[in-house]
Design a protein around this motif. Structure first.
Motif, PDB file in Angstrom:
ATOM      1  N   ARG A  60       0.841  -1.206   0.000  1.00 30.89           N
ATOM      2  CA  ARG A  60       0.000   0.000   0.000  1.00 30.89           C
ATOM      3  C   ARG A  60       0.874   1.255   0.000  1.00 30.89           C
ATOM      4  O   ARG A  60       0.589   2.226  -0.687  1.00 30.89           O
ATOM      5  N   SER A  63       2.259   1.822  -3.365  1.00 20.91           N
ATOM      6  CA  SER A  63       1.198   2.318  -4.240  1.00 20.91           C
ATOM      7  C   SER A  63       0.938   3.797  -4.000  1.00 20.91           C
ATOM      8  O   SER A  63       0.801   4.578  -4.951  1.00 20.91           O
ATOM      9  N   ARG A  64       0.891   4.209  -2.726  1.00 24.13           N
ATOM     10  CA  ARG A  64       0.667   5.624  -2.403  1.00 24.13           C
ATOM     11  C   ARG A  64       1.773   6.507  -2.960  1.00 24.13           C
ATOM     12  O   ARG A  64       1.557   7.665  -3.305  1.00 24.13           O
ATOM     13  N   PHE A  68       3.431   1.879  -8.620  1.00 20.44           N
ATOM     14  CA  PHE A  68       2.717   1.028  -9.567  1.00 20.44           C
ATOM     15  C   PHE A  68       2.019   1.816 -10.666  1.00 20.44           C
ATOM     16  O   PHE A  68       1.202   1.281 -11.399  1.00 20.44           O
TER      17      PHE A  68
END
Length: 70
Positions: A60, A63-64, A68
């Motif tokens: 996560r 991703s933040r 990605f």
């Protein structure tokens, strides 16, 4: 295991890629092996839950930070 974890860190640093450092940051290790390990190498049920929770949060975070894509 320490040699393996160190090699992972070195390769990630050389390639400038992020590393999900389970061995160094998840709390699963030699000092907690009775809690989280079934046999000094493989996690038990509690270790699997901790490992999965740690991995998910690290992913996560990547991703933040846009790792990605957008």
């Amino acid at each position: 295991m320490d040699q393996f974890f160190n090699a992972e860190r070195e390769v990630a640093k050389l390639l400038s890629i992020p590393l999900i450092d389970v061995g160094g940051e998840s709390g699963i290790g030699y000092l907690t092996s009775l809690l989280y390990m079934g046999d000094e190498l493989h996690p038990n049920a509690a270790g699997s839950l901790r490992h999965g929770t740690f991995d998910a949060e690290e992913l996560r975070g990547l991703s933040r930070r846009g790792f990605f894509g957008a």
